[in-house]
Design a protein around this motif. Sequence first.
Motif, PDB file in Angstrom:
ATOM      1  N   ILE A  98     -26.505   9.998  -2.275  1.00 27.38           N
ATOM      2  CA  ILE A  98     -27.604  10.867  -2.629  1.00 27.38           C
ATOM      3  C   ILE A  98     -28.974  10.121  -1.980  1.00 27.38           C
ATOM      4  O   ILE A  98     -29.060   8.957  -2.057  1.00 27.38           O
ATOM      5  CB  ILE A  98     -27.501  10.811  -4.188  1.00 27.38           C
ATOM      6  N   GLU A  99     -29.618  11.228  -1.389  1.00 25.94           N
ATOM      7  CA  GLU A  99     -30.892  10.501  -0.881  1.00 25.94           C
ATOM      8  C   GLU A  99     -32.217  10.769  -1.834  1.00 25.94           C
ATOM      9  O   GLU A  99     -33.148   9.942  -1.696  1.00 25.94           O
ATOM     10  CB  GLU A  99     -31.109  11.133   0.517  1.00 25.94           C
ATOM     11  N   ALA A 100     -32.106  11.808  -2.672  1.00 20.63           N
ATOM     12  CA  ALA A 100     -33.109  11.960  -3.643  1.00 20.63           C
ATOM     13  C   ALA A 100     -32.583  12.991  -4.726  1.00 20.63           C
ATOM     14  O   ALA A 100     -31.544  13.614  -4.527  1.00 20.63           O
ATOM     15  CB  ALA A 100     -34.217  12.757  -2.924  1.00 20.63           C
ATOM     16  N   VAL A 101     -33.544  12.923  -5.708  1.00 21.27           N
ATOM     17  CA  VAL A 101     -33.121  13.791  -7.132  1.00 21.27           C
ATOM     18  C   VAL A 101     -34.247  14.879  -6.954  1.00 21.27           C
ATOM     19  O   VAL A 101     -35.506  14.516  -7.384  1.00 21.27           O
ATOM     20  CB  VAL A 101     -32.818  13.003  -8.179  1.00 21.27           C
ATOM     21  N   LEU A 154     -29.726  15.488  -5.116  1.00 20.71           N
ATOM     22  CA  LEU A 154     -29.084  16.002  -6.498  1.00 20.71           C
ATOM     23  C   LEU A 154     -30.197  17.015  -7.193  1.00 20.71           C
ATOM     24  O   LEU A 154     -31.144  16.558  -7.368  1.00 20.71           O
ATOM     25  CB  LEU A 154     -28.888  14.672  -7.420  1.00 20.71           C
ATOM     26  N   VAL A 155     -29.581  18.274  -7.280  1.00 24.34           N
ATOM     27  CA  VAL A 155     -30.506  19.146  -7.663  1.00 24.34           C
ATOM     28  C   VAL A 155     -30.268  19.544  -9.263  1.00 24.34           C
ATOM     29  O   VAL A 155     -29.269  20.234  -9.454  1.00 24.34           O
ATOM     30  CB  VAL A 155     -30.253  20.473  -6.853  1.00 24.34           C
ATOM     31  N   PHE A 156     -31.139  19.507 -10.052  1.00 22.83           N
ATOM     32  CA  PHE A 156     -30.805  19.627 -11.571  1.00 22.83           C
ATOM     33  C   PHE A 156     -31.743  21.005 -11.753  1.00 22.83           C
ATOM     34  O   PHE A 156     -32.871  21.234 -11.379  1.00 22.83           O
ATOM     35  CB  PHE A 156     -31.685  18.537 -12.434  1.00 22.83           C
ATOM     36  N   ILE A 157     -30.921  21.706 -12.557  1.00 24.54           N
ATOM     37  CA  ILE A 157     -31.297  23.228 -13.226  1.00 24.54           C
ATOM     38  C   ILE A 157     -31.094  23.076 -14.482  1.00 24.54           C
ATOM     39  O   ILE A 157     -29.960  23.104 -14.887  1.00 24.54           O
ATOM     40  CB  ILE A 157     -31.055  24.173 -12.163  1.00 24.54           C
ATOM     41  N   GLY A 158     -32.241  22.959 -15.345  1.00 27.41           N
ATOM     42  CA  GLY A 158     -31.813  23.481 -16.861  1.00 27.41           C
ATOM     43  C   GLY A 158     -31.640  24.815 -17.274  1.00 27.41           C
ATOM     44  O   GLY A 158     -32.187  25.681 -16.702  1.00 27.41           O
ATOM     45  N   HIS A 184     -25.907  19.040  -0.941  1.00 24.56           N
ATOM     46  CA  HIS A 184     -26.598  19.072  -2.258  1.00 24.56           C
ATOM     47  C   HIS A 184     -25.601  19.266  -3.263  1.00 24.56           C
ATOM     48  O   HIS A 184     -24.669  20.286  -3.245  1.00 24.56           O
ATOM     49  CB  HIS A 184     -27.966  20.031  -2.125  1.00 24.56           C
ATOM     50  N   TYR A 185     -25.642  18.260  -4.112  1.00 19.90           N
ATOM     51  CA  TYR A 185     -24.930  18.438  -5.482  1.00 19.90           C
ATOM     52  C   TYR A 185     -26.062  19.479  -6.503  1.00 19.90           C
ATOM     53  O   TYR A 185     -27.160  19.041  -6.410  1.00 19.90           O
ATOM     54  CB  TYR A 185     -24.819  17.449  -6.319  1.00 19.90           C
ATOM     55  N   GLU A 208     -15.265  27.210  -7.794  1.00 18.98           N
ATOM     56  CA  GLU A 208     -15.600  27.800  -6.391  1.00 18.98           C
ATOM     57  C   GLU A 208     -16.293  26.867  -5.428  1.00 18.98           C
ATOM     58  O   GLU A 208     -16.180  26.892  -4.165  1.00 18.98           O
ATOM     59  CB  GLU A 208     -16.042  29.130  -6.416  1.00 18.98           C
ATOM     60  N   TYR A 209     -17.088  26.006  -6.031  1.00 17.04           N
ATOM     61  CA  TYR A 209     -17.902  25.020  -5.268  1.00 17.04           C
ATOM     62  C   TYR A 209     -17.579  23.592  -5.627  1.00 17.04           C
ATOM     63  O   TYR A 209     -17.746  23.428  -6.891  1.00 17.04           O
ATOM     64  CB  TYR A 209     -19.489  25.474  -5.454  1.00 17.04           C
ATOM     65  N   ASP A 210     -17.340  22.773  -4.608  1.00 16.87           N
ATOM     66  CA  ASP A 210     -16.996  21.434  -5.103  1.00 16.87           C
ATOM     67  C   ASP A 210     -18.214  20.763  -5.296  1.00 16.87           C
ATOM     68  O   ASP A 210     -18.265  19.763  -5.502  1.00 16.87           O
ATOM     69  CB  ASP A 210     -16.377  20.670  -3.692  1.00 16.87           C
ATOM     70  N   ASN A 211     -19.391  21.122  -4.910  1.00 21.88           N
ATOM     71  CA  ASN A 211     -20.633  20.695  -5.249  1.00 21.88           C
ATOM     72  C   ASN A 211     -21.287  20.922  -6.322  1.00 21.88           C
ATOM     73  O   ASN A 211     -22.613  20.619  -6.591  1.00 21.88           O
ATOM     74  CB  ASN A 211     -21.547  20.551  -4.077  1.00 21.88           C
ATOM     75  N   VAL A 212     -20.783  21.904  -7.425  1.00 24.43           N
ATOM     76  CA  VAL A 212     -21.463  22.368  -8.383  1.00 24.43           C
ATOM     77  C   VAL A 212     -20.972  21.603  -9.688  1.00 24.43           C
ATOM     78  O   VAL A 212     -19.862  21.051  -9.683  1.00 24.43           O
ATOM     79  CB  VAL A 212     -20.920  23.804  -8.850  1.00 24.43           C
TER      80      VAL A 212
END
Length: 364
Positions: A98-101, A154-158, A184-185, A208-212
């Motif tokens: 991970i390079e950034a959040v 690392l992408v956070f979504i509430g 991106h995760y 469906e997505y390994d990064n979710v």
Amino acid sequence: MVKTTNVHGGNVHKAIRLLHTSLDQILDFSANINLLGMSSKGLDAVKDALQDVIHYPDPDMTHLYSITSELWDMPKECIAFGNGAAELIYAICRLPNIEAVYVPAPGFSEYSHGAHSCGLPVIEYELYFDADTFNFSYPLEQMLHDLNKSQNYLVFIGNPNNPCGTLWKYESRELFEVCKKNGHYLVFDESFVDFLGDAYSMRNYVKEYDNVIVVHSLTKFYAVPGLRIGAMMANPMVINFIKSQIPSWTVNHLAQIYSEKALQDIDYIQETRAVLTEEKKWLYKELMLMDSLQCIEPSVNYMLCHLDEQYSLDDMIQKLYYQSILIRDCSHYTGLGLNWFRVAVKTKEQNQQLIHALRSYFRL
């Protein structure tokens, strides 16, 4: 004046010390917990299991995995449990490469705290505020632009987002594909989604997505923040990594026993959603009748509000505090600022007490 500011709401223990009162006298609107309290079936199970705390908890959480796998239609190997959603968020921030959040603003502070604990830079994306509709929305075009130009975030979504209650409503898969392409995760924090139901969850995308990744708190809807239990769903490789990052016996015996019963308490789940639907409408209407307040219509069991600038939020919080009523100061959130605060939706009687206290403050 007493100092009431906390990183999170819900510090009733501090309140009883400062106010020299008892826990049952505190009316806590600062923490967003199920207005019905605990599941009676879960509570009965905890009482029956108290004598078992002389043993270590089941590290395999066999029954809990079986129950949640069926309820969530998710393979067991795609589920992990932790000591609340916060522990899992911190563990997710330790994923390799991970390079950034990338975090929403305003948004839950633990996303940034988890990133900083790993020495990762935090990049905020500000939610769009529409003053006419008085609501926040996700800036999808800005997000796509940023994520197309970067890698390994690392992408956070509430979903819904805390503190504003914004739901992820986009049906397009463009964001999923961009994140997949650029490494991106995509992490959906669904700590409050149970108040709405399965139709609002993004967890099917895990298959469906390994990064979710989907984070799921059990302490909010099932009203056990003091027991601490959270879950996450992701592909098995991510799950195995997360399990390697958290201690053995991270979920205590009583939390396991309670969750097994509460998750299957259909009457409790249905009653919660029915009562909440009525109470959040009532509380929103009553607050909006006050000229000094503007509020975002709640999606779940909390409401973000703004106090007219002729008033001091600190003063209002203090006046309520001395009446043993706690609300959440949100003025320090990026994207909000002065005079923003949040209240939970509670029972009719409790909501009426809050309205009465606010009317008295405004002398209505």
